[in-house]
Enzyme design. Structure first.
Site, PDB file in Angstrom:
ATOM      1  N   THR A 175       0.876  -1.180   0.000  1.00  0.00           N
ATOM      2  CA  THR A 175       0.000   0.000   0.000  1.00  0.00           C
ATOM      3  C   THR A 175       0.909   1.223   0.000  1.00  0.00           C
ATOM      4  O   THR A 175       2.016   1.169   0.533  1.00  0.00           O
ATOM      5  CB  THR A 175      -0.854  -0.007   1.287  1.00  0.00           C
ATOM      6  OG1 THR A 175      -1.763  -1.088   1.235  1.00  0.00           O
ATOM      7  CG2 THR A 175      -1.628   1.289   1.461  1.00  0.00           C
ATOM      8  N   ARG A 203     -14.861  -6.162  -0.241  1.00  0.00           N
ATOM      9  CA  ARG A 203     -14.186  -5.818   1.025  1.00  0.00           C
ATOM     10  C   ARG A 203     -13.524  -4.445   0.906  1.00  0.00           C
ATOM     11  O   ARG A 203     -12.854  -4.136  -0.060  1.00  0.00           O
ATOM     12  CB  ARG A 203     -13.145  -6.879   1.344  1.00  0.00           C
ATOM     13  CG  ARG A 203     -12.318  -6.595   2.604  1.00  0.00           C
ATOM     14  CD  ARG A 203     -11.002  -5.905   2.286  1.00  0.00           C
ATOM     15  NE  ARG A 203     -10.096  -5.850   3.414  1.00  0.00           N
ATOM     16  CZ  ARG A 203      -8.963  -5.168   3.416  1.00  0.00           C
ATOM     17  NH1 ARG A 203      -8.602  -4.470   2.371  1.00  0.00           N
ATOM     18  NH2 ARG A 203      -8.184  -5.164   4.476  1.00  0.00           N
ATOM     19  N   VAL A 204     -13.731  -3.603   1.894  1.00  0.00           N
ATOM     20  CA  VAL A 204     -13.078  -2.288   1.927  1.00  0.00           C
ATOM     21  C   VAL A 204     -12.156  -2.261   3.139  1.00  0.00           C
ATOM     22  O   VAL A 204     -12.570  -2.621   4.246  1.00  0.00           O
ATOM     23  CB  VAL A 204     -14.121  -1.151   2.006  1.00  0.00           C
ATOM     24  CG1 VAL A 204     -13.439   0.200   2.147  1.00  0.00           C
ATOM     25  CG2 VAL A 204     -15.022  -1.164   0.775  1.00  0.00           C
ATOM     26  N   GLY A 205     -10.914  -1.846   2.944  1.00  0.00           N
ATOM     27  CA  GLY A 205      -9.950  -1.776   4.040  1.00  0.00           C
ATOM     28  C   GLY A 205      -9.919  -0.404   4.685  1.00  0.00           C
ATOM     29  O   GLY A 205     -10.879   0.375   4.599  1.00  0.00           O
ATOM     30  N   GLY A 226      -0.923  -1.631   6.310  1.00  0.00           N
ATOM     31  CA  GLY A 226      -0.953  -2.913   7.021  1.00  0.00           C
ATOM     32  C   GLY A 226      -2.307  -3.575   6.842  1.00  0.00           C
ATOM     33  O   GLY A 226      -3.003  -3.312   5.857  1.00  0.00           O
TER      34      GLY A 226
HETATM   35  N1  GLY Z   1      -4.054  -1.332   4.341  1.00  0.00           N
HETATM   36  C1  GLY Z   1      -4.599  -1.819   3.139  1.00  0.00           C
HETATM   37  C2  GLY Z   1      -5.794  -2.648   3.322  1.00  0.00           C
HETATM   38  O1  GLY Z   1      -5.914  -3.401   4.290  1.00  0.00           O
HETATM   39  O2  GLY Z   1      -6.657  -2.588   2.487  1.00  0.00           O
END
Ligand code: GLY
Length: 311
Positions: A175, A203-205, A226
């Site tokens: 990322t 899925r959204v992070g 992370g």
């Molecule tokens: N930090 C990126 C994610 O978990 O989507």
């Protein structure tokens, strides 16, 4: 005081290519700093720096983003400016070259904070963003290997995430994020990601979630990297900004924020931060988190976050 810091993701980064990654991070910090020197604001500096990282297939953002369980590329990105608390974010966007620029359009052209999926892509086309396929051959090959093992029942990605990441450290790689402060003292924080390999579609992070993946105030800015679920649960970027506001340095604030992760959700994470004086900080609980930063008085960017045995 102008300053900028960028990161290329917290993770093990096994297989390294650290020299190449540091070269791109240096280039990103230089381009962002050049934007600041020419009078551009911190939002534009973050955009320039993050575009540079999105365009490199070495990082998990834009070109080279990782793939979902069903083989698609769903990217998240966000930007926040600290003086006005304005935010723009996109989640689950496909076929866009630079999601960070789309997030900035959401902030500057709409009354909203976050657009997702099809709506975000429709908005992208209206704003003139062309169709672009960010999936590289390398990512497709990695996805095919992982998917095969998944279907054979060797691993399930989300209820055994720790063992999966131990076996495939590249799941976490790359990322990207940037925090900058311009000559007017405006702090901005931005981030962009493909998320995590084999994530469920939809899925959204943390990346597009204000307070988690990014946060900026008149006093501080931070962006995280992370495992998104742990970062959301600890509000990592806002936590780092709050620590800076309480009077400690960005370095100590970043370390304290990562301590919180270690003492609570115990997931892999990293954070970079800047305060209103242009001091920078970074901390991570993973093997590596390559970073580069530059500020007034420096001729070229400094780098860090790479294990000594890798250089
Ligand atoms: N930090 C990126 C994610 O978990 O989507």
């Amino acid at each position: 005081m102008k300053a900028i810091i960028v990161h290329g993701g917290a993770g093990r980064h096994r297989g390294g290519r650290f020299r190449e990654k540091l070269d791109v991070l240096r280039e990103a910090a230089s381009r962002g700093f050049e934007t600041l020197k020419k009078g551009g604001d911190s939002v534009r500096a973050c955009e320039e720096a993050i575009k540079c990282l999105e365009d490199s297939p070495l990082f998990n953002a834009g070109t080279g983003s990782v793939l979902t369980l069903d083989g698609r590329c769903e990217m998240d990105a966000s930007i926040m400016r600290g003086d006005t608390y304005e935010i723009g974010a996109v989640a689950g966007v496909e076929r866009v070259k630079n999601p960070i620029s789309l997030a900035i359009k959401v902030m500057e052209e709409t009354d909203h904070v976050l657009l997702m999926g099809e709506g975000a892509m429709k908005f992208a086309r209206l704003m003139g963003f062309e169709e672009y396929d960010p999936i590289t051959e390398e990512r497709r090959r990695q996805w095919e290997e992982l998917k095969k093992e998944f279907l054979e029942g060797k691993e399930t990605p989300w209820n055994r995430i720790r063992s999966l990441i131990k076996r495939y450290p590249e799941l976490l790689a790359g990322t990207v994020g940037c925090v900058a402060i311009d000559d007017r003292g405006v702090i901005a924080a931005g981030s962009s990601t493909g998320g995590v390999f084999l994530k469920l579609f939809g899925r959204v992070g943390d990346t597009p979630i204000p307070g988690a993946g990014i946060y900026a105030t008149p006093h501080a800015g931070a962006t995280a990297t992370g495992i998104g679920e742990g970062i959301i649960r600890t509000g990592l970027s806002r936590t780092a900004c709050s620590f800076i506001r309480s009077g400690i340095s960005p370095m100590k604030a970043a370390e304290a924020a990562i301590d919180l992760v270690d003492n609570t959700v115990k997931t892999s994470a990293g954070v970079i931060a800047i305060d209103a004086q242009g001091n920078v900080g970074f901390a991570y609980n993973t093997r590596a988190m390559p970073i580069a930063f530059m500020k007034d008085g420096m001729d070229s960017p400094e780098t860090g976050g790479v294990p000594p045995d890798e250089m």
